[in-house]
Design an enzyme around this catalytic site. Structure first.
Site, PDB file in Angstrom:
ATOM      1  N   LEU A 240      45.359  47.425  32.710  1.00  0.00           N
ATOM      2  CA  LEU A 240      46.415  47.074  31.625  1.00  0.00           C
ATOM      3  C   LEU A 240      45.014  46.077  30.630  1.00  0.00           C
ATOM      4  CD1 LEU A 240      49.407  45.209  33.164  1.00  0.00           C
ATOM      5  CD2 LEU A 240      48.719  47.326  31.903  1.00  0.00           C
ATOM      6  N   ASP A 241      45.472  46.689  29.573  1.00  0.00           N
ATOM      7  CA  ASP A 241      44.059  46.254  28.926  1.00  0.00           C
ATOM      8  C   ASP A 241      44.719  45.676  27.991  1.00  0.00           C
ATOM      9  OD1 ASP A 241      41.482  46.973  27.023  1.00  0.00           O
ATOM     10  OD2 ASP A 241      42.629  47.193  25.847  1.00  0.00           O
ATOM     11  N   ALA A 242      43.647  44.325  27.864  1.00  0.00           N
ATOM     12  CA  ALA A 242      43.679  43.274  27.013  1.00  0.00           C
ATOM     13  C   ALA A 242      45.211  42.777  26.791  1.00  0.00           C
ATOM     14  CB  ALA A 242      43.619  43.847  25.511  1.00  0.00           C
ATOM     15  N   VAL A 243      45.968  42.738  28.273  1.00  0.00           N
ATOM     16  CA  VAL A 243      47.040  41.867  28.592  1.00  0.00           C
ATOM     17  C   VAL A 243      47.401  40.754  28.198  1.00  0.00           C
ATOM     18  CG1 VAL A 243      46.792  41.685  30.982  1.00  0.00           C
ATOM     19  CG2 VAL A 243      48.793  43.070  30.143  1.00  0.00           C
TER      20      VAL A 243
END
Length: 603
Positions: A240-243
């Site tokens: 989960l990128d930059a979540v």
């Protein structure tokens, strides 16, 4: 890959699991509308028995981080070329591959995604991705916070068409946003020409990366659909990128909000019901206490990036002492049951400096920044609430970051670099190696000049013939580093005491240049004392400081040296690492000979 079958979890049971999570995010009316649609989307993949899988990893798991086009040739697509390289050079070394965003994109080297469900045609196709997945466990990026301004959704927004017209956040341009935590210095609100006139949309990272509005449950539903597609294409890890920025609420910092944590818990719960073997990993480049919150109560991330490790380890090697590294390590709790740390020292991004907050003194922070600048680094800045700027990350190839110390360059670059990687793979957690670390790739300043982006310095694209020539020459840094790290990784993969959740205890030798810690296997049948000289001077280790059990035989897994006199002293060369064990799990026929680095002392 997932297989479809008749639903084995009823709507009632599904609702009982998911409604409590969504109730922390949406209204009852929104949930009543969302739950049947969410169930219909997932029902063919739900499993009746979805108990947590506590065996998703062991000491054998090693990941590679790479772009799909980090290695290119004229003979095959980049993904096919990557697969060839993995099979030829890393088949016995790594077990998993994080292929950074391989979707059509408009900027940020893939993180401004145009279409989440397609493979960038310049890289290859889904068949190429799935072929890699037959040999290696795959990690995909779920870039859930934002989407490209060129995406179909955003074009719909500009034309006031469904569904995209309801997927983004538009605010008056004079909206107070000073409280919003920013990772960049660019404006938070970007003006956009639309059929309704100029609108100002929320853009946390850049004008081309438009944040999505999770206040609309349809956006969440879209990303559940995307996540299921990735699982069907073979993803065993979903990142989960930059979540941390997912949920926005004016008047707050808009990072790590309770709604964000609830949405992550829902992602995990749905993954659990479709395939308990898939791991969810959160990427939150923030101070350590904030980062640790993403384990939740064993109900959020299975793994979190160990963001404090890269800057603290780099600083320790620049200063030649272990004090800050030890202080941080002693403050780190063991990962909860069913969770693990994701250890890395370099990635496609820079070395984030926010995780050093409260750990490095101001003068030492400045010394590190200036030392890296002298080694060719670019420094990226972020905006503070008061309008000032501060260093956000160091952009540099990790190999070039190791060319010297705070006193300047020296002849120990390769030894220092290998020491950094040996420390990383010794720690509690799952090790991940950036491809340009395994390949000792130097700073790519031409790439920075071509793109105008600091991060391009560490996103080199190797031409395969050139890379093969360097790797086939035993005296190049690329050949030396890959051979020695491959040897160490193969040894490491056999040791039960290096299980990601094996016991870890910080040791306190008298010498501040020595960083040492103890690992013990879960079954308590193997101990490893992981000992590292962090300086460019030789140092003496007194074995009596380690309190070794004198009824056992002890050997160093790295050098093969045996230790009979447990009161003797041992002279550590500059940047030498020792894996001292009483019970070696070691098949020498499966590991190459130790690389001879002696000639480098004269460079």
């Amino acid at each position: 890959m997932l297989t479809t079958s008749k639903a084995t979890i009823t709507l009632e049971r599904f609702t009982a699991k998911i409604r409590p999570l969504l109730s922390r995010v949406y209204t009852e009316q929104q949930i009543d509308d969302l739950l049947p649609r969410l169930y219909d989307l997932t029902k063919d993949q739900l499993k009746a028995h979805s108990q947590e899988d506590l065996g998703k990893w062991d000491q054998d798991k090693i990941l590679l981080i790479t772009y799909g086009n980090s290695i290119c040739s004229d003979d095959a697509s980049p993904l096919q070329t990557l697969h060839q390289f993995l099979n030829t050079r890393l088949e016995e070394t790594v077990t998993g591959v994080h292929i950074l965003p391989f979707f059509p994109y408009s900027s940020d080297d893939g993180f401004a995604v145009i279409d989440f469900l397609e493979v960038n045609h310049s890289l290859g196709n889904w068949a190429d991705v799935e072929a890699i997945g037959r040999n290696f466990n795959l990690m995909f990026d779920l870039v859930a916070n934002h989407v490209s301004s060129q995406s179909e959704w955003f074009q719909q927004f500009k034309q006031n068409e469904l569904p995209g017209c309801n997927y983004f956040i538009s605010l008056p341009d004079d909206t107070p946003t000073a409280d919003v935590v920013r990772p960049r210095s660019s404006p938070l609100l970007t003006p956009v020409e639309t059929s309704q006139g100029v609108q100002h949309v929320w853009t946390t990272f850049s004008a081309d990366q438009v944040d999505l509005d999770y206040g609309n449950p349809d956006v969440f539903l879209e990303f559940i659909n995307i996540m299921l597609a990735y699982a069907n294409h073979g993803a065993r890890y979903i990142r989960l990128d930059a979540v941390g920025f997912l949920w926005k609420s004016l008047g707050t910092c808009c990072i790590h909000l309770p709604e964000t944590h609830a949405l992550i818990q829902t992602f995990r719960e749905i993954l659990q019901m479709i395939d308990p073997g898939i791991a969810l990993i959160t990427e939150t480049n923030v101070p350590n206490r904030e980062n640790l919150s993403y384990f939740g109560e064993r109900n959020e991330a299975h793994m979190i990036y160990n963001f404090s490790l890269p800057p603290l380890l780099l600083n320790a090697l620049m200063q030649g002492r272990a004090d800050h590294l030890k202080t941080w390590m002693m403050s780190m709790p063991p990962a909860p049951i069913g969770c693990a740390y994701f250890n890395f020292t370099a990635s496609h991004d820079g070395i984030g400096m926010r995780p050093t907050e409260g750990l490095l003194e101001a003068q030492e922070f400045e010394t590190l920044i200036e030392t890296m600048r002298s080694f060719g680094a670019k420094i990226s800045m972020r905006s503070q609430a008061d309008g000032s700027e501060s260093p956000y990350e160091i952009n540099i190839s990790l190999f070039d970051a190791m060319q010297g110390t705070a006193q300047g360059p020296d002849q120990w670059q390769i030894e220092r670099f290998i020491c950094s990687q040996t420390v990383m793979m010794s720690l509690e957690g799952i090790p991940a190696f950036y491809i340009h670390s395994l390949l000792a790739t130097p700073n790519d300043l031409e790439n920075v000049a071509a793109t105008g982006h600091n991060r391009s310095i560490n996103r080199h694209c190797w031409e395969k013939r050139r890379l093969d020539a360097l790797l086939n020459d035993p005296e190049t840094p690329q050949s030396i580093v890959l051979a020695e790290l491959s040897r160490l990784i193969k040894i490491r993969r056999q040791q039960k005491a290096f299980h990601p959740n094996a016991t870890q205890y910080t040791l306190h030798p008298d010498n501040p240049a020595i960083f040492a810690f103890w690992r013990q296997s879960i079954a308590r049948d193997q101990s490893i004392f992981s000992i590292h000289n962090l300086s460019n001077q030789p140092h003496t280790l007194r074995l009596s400081e380690l309190n070794l059990v004198n009824t056992d035989s002890w050997m160093d897994l790295i050098s093969g040296d045996h230790f009979e006199d447990l009161h003797a002293t041992y002279k550590l060369k500059p940047y030498q690492s020792v894996w001292l064990t009483n019970c070696p799990y070691y098949d020498s026929s499966n590991t190459p000979d130790q690389v001879d680095l002696e000639f480098l002392y004269q460079v």
